[in-house]
Design a protein around this motif. Structure first.
Motif, PDB file in Angstrom:
ATOM      1  N   ASP A  59     -47.613 -31.557   6.629  1.00  0.00           N
ATOM      2  CA  ASP A  59     -49.078 -31.482   6.652  1.00  0.00           C
ATOM      3  C   ASP A  59     -49.718 -32.707   7.270  1.00  0.00           C
ATOM      4  O   ASP A  59     -50.941 -32.826   7.277  1.00  0.00           O
ATOM      5  CB  ASP A  59     -49.607 -31.308   5.217  1.00  0.00           C
ATOM      6  N   ASP A  60     -48.914 -33.640   7.724  1.00  0.00           N
ATOM      7  CA  ASP A  60     -49.470 -34.881   8.268  1.00  0.00           C
ATOM      8  C   ASP A  60     -49.424 -34.879   9.793  1.00  0.00           C
ATOM      9  O   ASP A  60     -48.376 -34.619  10.387  1.00  0.00           O
ATOM     10  CB  ASP A  60     -48.680 -36.090   7.754  1.00  0.00           C
ATOM     11  N   VAL A  72     -56.752 -26.262   9.890  1.00  0.00           N
ATOM     12  CA  VAL A  72     -56.221 -27.620   9.782  1.00  0.00           C
ATOM     13  C   VAL A  72     -57.334 -28.504   9.216  1.00  0.00           C
ATOM     14  O   VAL A  72     -58.470 -28.459   9.685  1.00  0.00           O
ATOM     15  CB  VAL A  72     -55.775 -28.157  11.160  1.00  0.00           C
ATOM     16  N   SER A 129     -56.012 -34.357   7.105  1.00  0.00           N
ATOM     17  CA  SER A 129     -54.571 -34.452   7.339  1.00  0.00           C
ATOM     18  C   SER A 129     -54.263 -35.197   8.643  1.00  0.00           C
ATOM     19  O   SER A 129     -53.101 -35.422   8.964  1.00  0.00           O
ATOM     20  CB  SER A 129     -53.932 -33.065   7.349  1.00  0.00           C
TER      21      SER A 129
END
Lengths: 213, 720
Positions: B185-186, B216, B220
Motif C-alpha cells: 500500500d506504500d 488510491v 499512501s
C-alpha cells in the motif's frame, strides 16, 4: 552560446574523446543539423575500427580504472561511459543532461583532460585513467575548487555543478595559474540553467590562485 | 502591534541579512547530493515514453507486439488510447519499461503508432496568417483611465511600433520525471518537483481514474525530494509520465525510473508563451506619459494562456489613458507552463521598449523619462531611489549618449534600463521545530529547495531565533510526510516558510525557557537565548550553555508548531516589490553580434534573510535574461509541425564567458519593516527589455523582437 565559442584556445574545455582527435567544434561541424542520428552513425565505425575483434551486441566484460581503482563490469558495447558510471556503478555525481556533448554536465577527467562522458563509449575508456567527482573529495576534505564553489555561492539547483567542478579542477590545477579569460574559455563547454556563472568564474579563478590541488 | 514572533530589530540580528555559505553547498559541490535522476533502487526498471511524431492527429493503432518481444521488456501502460486526439508533437502516448536503459530504448523504438493526420498550425508571430488559418481568439479587451482619444490627441510626441519576443522553453537540467517504488500500500515517489506536498493528492487522483487500479489514497503516497535540478515554474504536477511510472511500478512489482529525454523535456515539459504586438504610446513635450495602447497576441499552445499585464508598472488608472487588447493564437505545440514571473517579462518588453523609443523621440535621457513618470507606478519612491542607485552602478552619467550617437567604428556601445514589479506574497505553510534533550534542533516541513536557498534561509531563521549557529540546526524538507507547506511558485516560498519556521521556533524556545527557568531561579520571561547560551537578562551570570539547558529536558523532546498565515503571529512578511535593471552592451554592426559589457540590478524584497543567496537569485535571473534576450528560442516548422531545436546544440544558452560583468544591489535596512518578500520572480522580468533598450541606444534603431540574434540585428539595421 557556448557551441559558437572557440574551444581551441590555450586552455581547453571538456573535449569529446581527445584520443580520437575530435574537438567539439569538429564534432559539431561534422554532424551538422541532424546531430543525433548522424552523430551515432558517425561514432560507431570509429569504435569498431579500433577493436581487433567484434564485440557485442550482448554485454562484454570490461575493466575501467576509476579514481585509481580497477573496476570490472559488463556492458553492451553501445553503453556510454556516463551510463556505465551512473547506471551500473552508482557514480551519480556526473549528470546526463544533453546526452550529446554540448552541456558538460557529464564531464569527467580522462588521462588528465576534461571529457564529455556521454560521448565516450565505456569500452573505449578501458586503459585510461578516469577521475570522477566522487574521487576528488571526502566528506571531510574537498578539493580547493569545491571549497571555492561553496565560498562563492557558485551553485543553485546544483545539477550542472559536478561537471563545472571537474572542468574547473583541470584549469585550476594548471601552472602557472590561468587568467580569468582562460577560466571562461575552459568553462565554455559547460551550461548552467539557473545562472551561477558569476560565482563559478570567481570560484575557479580563486581556487587556481590558491594553487589548485 | 509588536508580538514575540516579530523579526529581531536590526541591532539584534546576528545572522539575518548577512552572508552565509549555502547549507547544501558541500553536498552539491561534491556530487554527493542525490537527485531523483540519481536514484538507483534495487531491482529498478527503466521506463521511456513513446510520443506522438505528428502535431495533430487521431490515434488509429498502437502496436506493441514487436516491443513486447524486445530483450528485457517488462511492461507498458497506455497514456492515450486508440481514437484519442494528439495536439502536439511529443504528446505522451505510452510508457514502456525494461530491465536496462538500453533495452527500454529498444522497446520504445519498437512500438508502432498509426495516426489519422489532422491539420496543424504552429506559427504565432504572423497573426494575419494565423487568423486566415482560423487560429485566433480574442482573449482580453481592457480600457482604463481617462478618455483615450482625448489623451492621444493631447500628446505632443507619439511612437507607434511593433515589439515582441519568441517562445522559450524551461530546459531544466534535471528533466521532469521520477522514480516510483510501489510496494503493497506504500507508494514512494522520488520526484523532480517544485511541489512536494501537492504531489500525493495529484498522483492519487490520477491513479484513481484508472478502474483497473481502483481508489488510491493520497496518504499512501510519500514524495521524497531533498534536491531537485531546476524547475523555474514547470514542475508543479505529477504529469502523465508520473502516473504512468507508478502504474508500471504496480504492474511489475519493481521500482521504475522514468525521466524525460532531452528532446521531450524541451518540447513538452517547458514553454514560456511568446508575445508580439503593436504599441502606441504618447507623451507631453515635458515627458509626461498620457496614453498607452497595445494590441498583442501570443501562443501558449492549443489551450491558450493568460495575457500580459499591459501597460506594465506604469499603469496608474487615474492619470494614464490605457487600452489593451490581447489575442490568443492556438497552436499545436507543447502547452505553456509557468515561467518565473508569468507574463511579466513579456509585459516589460511591450512597455519599457516603447517607452524607451518615446524618450528617444522626445530627445530625453531615458533615466530622466522613466523617473519623471514614476508617479504612474505603484511605488514612485522605491523606483526613483532604485533608478538613481542603478545608474550609479552602471556609470550611466559617464557612459550614456543619445540614441545612435555611438561614434565611429563597427562596434557600438549603448545603455538601457527597465523596471519591474511582483507580488511575492507568502504561501501557506506549517512547520514543526523539535528541540532534543541532547541539544539537537530540527526544522521540519514539506517544502523543497529548488536551488534558491531554502535550506539556508530556514537555518538562518531557526538559528537566529535560538541564538545558535547555522550548523547547529538540521533542516528536514523535501518529504511530503512532514508538516504541509506550499508549492514553490510565484516567489511565495521564502515568505511562507520563514514565517512558519520563525513562529514554530519561538514557540519551541518558549517551552524550553519554561523548563530552564526553575533551575536558574528566574522567570521564563527574563530568559534570552543568545550566543549559544540561555541566560537571564536581569542577571547574565544566571546562564546555561545551550546543551546544558536542553539537558534539563530529561527524556522529553519539545515540539513547537508554527503556521502561515497566523493572525496573532506578528507581521513577518508582505507582498509587492519593485526593481530596476540596467544594461551596458556592445553591438558589432558588421556581424550583428550583441555582447554584454555589464548588467546592474537594484532589488527591493523587504527584509533580506540571506544576502548571498538573494544576490544569487538576482544574478541567476539576469543570466537567464541574457539567454532569452540574446540566444534562446523554440523554433517551430510549419511544414512538419515539429520543434526544430529540441536539444542543447541549437537551443542556445550562454556560457560563462557570454554574460559580461554583473553587479547586484539588494536594498537593505530601508523596507525591512515590511518583512520577508519573495525574490525568485522579480529580477527575472527586466533583463530582456533593458538589453533591447541598450541595443537600440547603441545602434540607433529598435530591433523589434527578441532574442536579439545577429540576423535580427542586421535586418533592423538594413531596414533603418
Amino acid at each position: 552560446m557556448s557551441s559558437n565559442k572557440p574551444c581551441d584556445g590555450p586552455v581547453k574545455g571538456p573535449q569529446h574523446e581527445p584520443r580520437k582527435g575530435f574537438s567539439r567544434r569538429t564534432f559539431i561541424e561534422g554532424v551538422g543539423i541532424g546531430a543525433g542520428a548522424v552523430g551515432a552513425v558517425g561514432m560507431a565505425p570509429e569504435a569498431r575500427a579500433d577493436s581487433s575483434e567484434l564485440m557485442g551486441p550482448s554485454p562484454v566484460p570490461i575493466t575501467l580504472n576509476i579514481n585509481g581503482k580497477s573496476v570490472d563490469l559488463k556492458v553492451e558495447p553501445r553503453v556510454t561511459l556516463i551510463d556505465a558510471l551512473r547506471n551500473q556503478l552508482d557514480h551519480t555525481g556526473a549528470k546526463k543532461v544533453c546526452d550529446r556533448a554540448t552541456c558538460g554536465a557529464c564531464t569527467v577527467i580522462v588521462d588528465g583532460s576534461p571529457v564529455y562522458s556521454c560521448t565516450l563509449l565505456a569500452i573505449e575508456a578501458q586503459g585510461r585513467r578516469i577521475e570522477t567527482i566522487e574521487g576528488i573529495s571526502t566528506e571531510d576534505s574537498m578539493h580547493p575548487v569545491q571549497v571555492q564553489f561553496v565560498e562563492n555561492d557558485a551553485q543553485q539547483c546544483g545539477f550542472c555543478t559536478p561537471g563545472l567542478v571537474m572542468a574547473g579542477k583541470v584549469v585550476a590545477d594548471r601552472n602557472p595559474p590561468p587568467s580569468m579569460a582562460d577560466v571562461e574559455s575552459a568553462l565554455s563547454g559547460n551550461i548552467c540553467r539557473c545562472g551561477t556563472y558569476v560565482g563559478v568564474r570567481k570560484a575557479v579563478y580563486e581556487a587556481a590562485r590558491q594553487g589548485g590541488a | 502591534m509588536a508580538t514575540k514572533y516579530d523579526w529581531p530589530a536590526a541591532e539584534d540580528r546576528s545572522l539575518i541579512g548577512k552572508r552565509h555559505n549555502r547549507v547544501d553547498g558541500p553536498a552539491k559541490a561534491r556530487g554527493a547530493a542525490k537527485y531523483s535522476y540519481d536514484r538507483n533502487l534495487d531491482g529498478m526498471l527503466v521506463a521511456r515514453l513513446v510520443t506522438s511524431p505528428v502535431p495533430h492527429g487521431r490515434i488509429i493503432s498502437i502496436d506493441t507486439s514487436v516491443a513486447e518481444k524486445v530483450e528485457g521488456y517488462k511492461g507498458h501502460v497506455n497514456i492515450m488510447n486508440v481514437g484519442d486526439e494528439v495536439q502536439w508533437v511529443g504528446t505522451e502516448v505510452l510508457a514502456i519499461c525494461a530491465d536496462t536503459e538500453e533495452h527500454a530504448r529498444d522497446a520504445a523504438a519498437a512500438v508502432n503508432l498509426h495516426f489519422e493526420i489532422l491539420p496543424h498550425w504552429v506559427k504565432d508571430e504572423d497573426v494575419k496568417k494565423a487568423g486566415e488559418a482560423n487560429r485566433v481568439q480574442p482573449a482580453k479587451d481592457d480600457t482604463k483611465g481617462p478618455d483615450f482619444a482625448a489623451a492621444w490627441d493631447s500628446a505632443d510626441e507619439t511612437v507607434e511600433g511593433y515589439y515582441g519576443l519568441g517562445i522559450i522553453t524551461h530546459c531544466c537540467l534535471e528533466p521532469h520525471g521520477q522514480v516510483v517504488d510501489w510496494t503493497g500500500d506504500d507508494i514512494k515517489v522520488y520526484a523532480s518537483t517544485q511541489a512536494v506536498a501537492r504531489i500525493p493528492a495529484d498522483l492519487a487522483r490520477g491513479l484513481s481514474r484508472d478502474e483497473s487500479i481502483g481508489t488510491v489514497e493520497a496518504d499512501s503516497v510519500e514524495v521524497i525530494t531533498p534536491y531537485m535540478g531546476g524547475g523555474f515554474g514547470s514542475k508543479f504536477n505529477i504529469d502523465t509520465w508520473g502516473i504512468a511510472c507508478a502504474k508500471l511500478s504496480k504492474k511489475t512489482g519493481r521500482p521504475v525510473k522514468l525521466m524525460l529525454d532531452r528532446d521531450e523535456e524541451l518540447m513538452v515539459a517547458g514553454g514560456r508563451p511568446s508575445d508580439y504586438g503593436n504599441v502606441k504610446i504618447g507623451a507631453k513635450r515635458d515627458g509626461t506619459l498620457v496614453a498607452y495602447e497595445s494590441e498583442t497576441w501570443s501562443t501558449g499552445g492549443i489551450a491558450g494562456r493568460g495575457s500580459p499585464p499591459l501597460p506594465y508598472v506604469y499603469n496608474n488608472e487615474e492619470r494614464l489613458a490605457q487600452k489593451a487588447r490581447h489575442l490568443n493564437v492556438a497552436t499545436n505545440i507543447g502547452p505553456a507552463r509557468a515561467w518565473r514571473a508569468p507574463n511579466h517579462p513579456q509585459a516589460a518588453v511591450l512597455t519599457m521598449c516603447p517607452m524607451d523609443d518615446l524618450a528617444a523621440k522626445l530627445d530625453m535621457d531615458p533615466v530622466e523619462f522613466f523617473k519623471k513618470n514614476a508617479d504612474l507606478t505603484a511605488r514612485p519612491e522605491v523606483y526613483r531611489y532604485e533608478i538613481d542607485k542603478c545608474a550609479e552602478m552602471i556609470g550611466w552619467k559617464e557612459k550614456w549618449h543619445k540614441r545612435g550617437d555611438s561614434g565611429p567604428g563597427p562596434v557600438k556601445r549603448g545603455l538601457g534600463l527597465s523596471l519591474h514589479t511582483w507580488g511575492g506574497r507568502p504561501h501557506d505553510s506549517t512547520c514543526e521545530v523539535r528541540i532534543q534533550p541532547d541539544g539537537g534542533v530540527s526544522v521540519n516541513l514539506a517544502s523543497q529547495d529548488l536551488g534558491v536557498g531554502t535550506y539556508t534561509t530556514l537555518s538562518v531563521v531557526a538559528a537566529e531565533t535560538l541564538g545558535l549557529q547555522i550548523p547547529d540546526v538540521k533542516i528536514n524538507i523535501g518529504n511530503s510526510k512532514l508538516p504541509i507547506s506550499g508549492a514553490s511558485g510565484g516567489s511565495t516560498t521564502v515568505g511562507g516558510t520563514s514565517a512558519s519556521t520563525r513562529r514554530a521556533t519561538v514557540n519551541a524556545l518558549e517551552e524550553l525557557k519554561g523548563v530552564v527557568a526553575g533551575s536558574l531561579g528566574v522567570g521564563a520571561d527574563d530568559l534570552v537565548a543568545k550566543d549559544g547560551k540561555v541566560f537571564a537578562k536581569s542577571d547574565p551570570s544566571k546562564s546555561l550553555s545551550w546543551a546544558d539547558a536542553c539537558r534539563k529536558l530529561g527524556n522529553r523532546t519539545i515540539t513547537g508548531q508554527g503556521k502561515q498565515p497566523d493572525r496573532d503571529g506578528g507581521k513577518l512578511n508582505d507582498s509587492g516589490v519593485g526593481g530596476v535593471q540596467m544594461a551596458d552592451v556592445s553591438v558589432d554592426v558588421e556581424t550583428g553580434v550583441v555582447s554584454i559589457n555589464k548588467l546592474a540590478a537594484v532589488q527591493d524584497v523587504g527584509l533580506v534573510l540571506c544576502l548571498e543567496q538573494s544576490e544569487s537569485q538576482v544574478y541567476g535571473a539576469m543570466i537567464q535574461g541574457v539567454a532569452w534576450a540574446l540566444y534562446e528560442e523554440s523554433i517551430y516548422d510549419q511544414a512538419t509541425g515539429k520543434m526544430l531545436n529540441p536539444d542543447m546544440e541549437f537551443y542556445k544558452l550562454p556560457g560563462a564567458g557570454d554574460i559580461g560583468e554583473m553587479e547586484v544591489h539588494m536594498v537593505q535596512n530601508k523596507y525591512d519593516d515590511r518583512g520577508v518578500i519573495g525574490i525568485g520572480e522579480p529580477p527575472a522580468i527586466s533583463p530582456g527589455a533593458a538589453i533591447s533598450n541598450a541595443v537600440a541606444n547603441a545602434i540607433g534603431v529598435r530591433v523589434p523582437t527578441l532574442p536579439l540574434t545577429p540576423d535580427r540585428v542586421l535586418a533592423a539595421l538594413a531596414s533603418a
